[in-house]
Design an enzyme around this catalytic site. Structure first.
Site, PDB file in Angstrom:
ATOM      1  N   HIS A  98       0.890  -1.149   0.117  1.00 37.34           N
ATOM      2  CA  HIS A  98      -0.053  -0.133   0.124  1.00 37.34           C
ATOM      3  C   HIS A  98       0.818   1.249   0.003  1.00 37.34           C
ATOM      4  O   HIS A  98       1.003   1.789   0.925  1.00 37.34           O
ATOM      5  CB  HIS A  98      -0.823  -0.019   1.194  1.00 37.34           C
ATOM      6  CG  HIS A  98      -2.059   0.882   1.301  1.00 37.34           C
ATOM      7  ND1 HIS A  98      -3.106   0.941   0.594  1.00 37.34           N
ATOM      8  CD2 HIS A  98      -1.922   2.247   1.782  1.00 37.34           C
ATOM      9  CE1 HIS A  98      -3.961   1.984   0.766  1.00 37.34           C
ATOM     10  NE2 HIS A  98      -2.974   2.662   1.531  1.00 37.34           N
ATOM     11  N   ASP A 150      -1.761 -10.568   0.719  1.00 40.39           N
ATOM     12  CA  ASP A 150      -0.825  -9.437  -0.132  1.00 40.39           C
ATOM     13  C   ASP A 150      -1.830  -8.738  -1.108  1.00 40.39           C
ATOM     14  O   ASP A 150      -1.598  -8.983  -2.239  1.00 40.39           O
ATOM     15  CB  ASP A 150       0.395 -10.358  -0.625  1.00 40.39           C
ATOM     16  CG  ASP A 150       1.276  -9.202  -1.392  1.00 40.39           C
ATOM     17  OD1 ASP A 150       1.323  -7.990  -1.207  1.00 40.39           O
ATOM     18  OD2 ASP A 150       2.207  -9.822  -2.122  1.00 40.39           O
ATOM     19  N   GLU A 159       0.897  -1.831   4.176  1.00 41.49           N
ATOM     20  CA  GLU A 159       1.267  -0.450   4.095  1.00 41.49           C
ATOM     21  C   GLU A 159       2.641  -0.267   4.940  1.00 41.49           C
ATOM     22  O   GLU A 159       2.703  -0.786   6.260  1.00 41.49           O
ATOM     23  CB  GLU A 159       0.357   0.418   4.705  1.00 41.49           C
ATOM     24  CG  GLU A 159       0.694   2.118   4.794  1.00 41.49           C
ATOM     25  CD  GLU A 159      -0.489   3.008   5.573  1.00 41.49           C
ATOM     26  OE1 GLU A 159      -0.362   4.279   4.963  1.00 41.49           O
ATOM     27  OE2 GLU A 159      -0.913   2.584   6.209  1.00 41.49           O
TER      28      GLU A 159
END
EC number: 3.2.1.4
Length: 301
Positions: A98, A150, A159
């Site tokens: 992310h 994932d 993230e």
């Protein structure tokens, strides 16, 4: 500390694979920070020659360091999934993190302008692997049962954050400096030295030479304290001193700045005499109090 290593009255939760677990969203920020604090405290305890007193028994400094290493090992792939949560490390790591920069193709590959909205619609929403690999980034990590998805929009787990990496860097630096035999203090890691101690040796009357010793540094290495002493020999006479011979006893380390012949120490090769009010300095290091330095011979000319 006790709660992290499982010896507290209320211990920190762990996943089945042994990872400390605090919350689903970016759990690894807590793991890397706790591991760093355990590492630092381990060294501090060793310096003080103490252990941690916990409700469920004492913990030696090495136990804290071993546990910190186990958490780093988990992050780098020693876990039930065999997944490294550091991007680019190992063969199985997150490839859809992310992160806007990582999810957009490099300008070196495709110089086409990408708008803010376009970066989101075209690239961020893609299910493909990251075109820009953010090597070294530590992501949020697995859930309470070592589970991990994932997926780019799974921000709670994929993230990355600088506050994940920063404490982990400290742990890795510490482990690389001496984990193998659990040396708790790194060679060359010097604590603040105590105030200098100055001692005057006895002057052999009617010798015109004054000897003074000063502790100029100290450090801890492998649970032993070493001292560096600077010695000054001052010629207080109006004449020149030649053929100086010193006797040094209670010495358990090397000497710099003197030559040695038999049992005596003499001027170094670059000094032949000591003029009026002249000074000669030399240094020695050992893990003991001041050595005993006396004047065995000298000539005044």
């Amino acid at each position: 500390m006790c709660s992290c290593i499982g010896k507290g009255s209320k211990n920190v939760r762990r996943t089945p694979g042994g990872l400390l677990f605090r919350q689903t969203w970016n759990n690894l920020q807590f793991v890397t920070t706790a591991s760093f604090l355990l590492t630092v405290y381990s060294d501090n305890l060793t310096s003080a020659r103490k252990a941690v007193t916990c409700p469920q028994g004492n913990a030696a400094p090495s136990e804290l360091l071993v546990f910190a290493k186990s958490q780093v090992d988990y992050i780098l792939g020693n876990n039930p999934r065999g997944t490294s949560y550091m991007v680019g490390y190992g063969n199985n790591y997150p490839k859809r993190i992310h992160h806007r920069g990582s999810s957009i193709v490099s300008i070196k590959v495709d110089p086409t302008f990408v708008s803010c909205r376009g970066g989101y619609d075209t690239w961020f929403s893609s299910k493909g692997q990251d075109p820009n690999l953010l090597v070294g980034a530590v992501v949020g990590g697995p859930g309470p049962y070592d589970d991990f998805a994932d997926v780019r929009n799974n921000y709670e787990q994929t993230e990355p954050a600088t506050y994940n990496n920063a404490p982990m860097l400290g742990v890795l630096a510490r482990l690389s400096g001496g984990y193998g035999n659990l040396n708790q203090l790194l060679p060359g890691a010097l604590p603040s030295p105590p105030p200098p101690k100055t001692a005057l040796a006895r002057r052999q009357a009617p010798s015109p030479l004054l000897i003074s010793q000063t502790e100029t540094h100290s450090w801890l290495l492998k649970q032993k304290t070493y001292f560096r002493y600077t010695v000054t020999v001052t010629n207080q006479s109006p004449k020149t001193v030649k053929n100086l011979k010193l006797s040094i006893t209670n010495l358990y380390g090397p000497v710099w700045g003197l030559s040695k012949s038999g049992e005596f120490y003499m001027f170094p090769t670059w000094v032949t005499s000591l003029g009026p009010q002249g000074r000669l300095e030399f240094v020695y290091i050992h893990a003991a109090p001041l050595a005993t330095i006396t004047i065995s011979r000298y000539d005044l000319v």
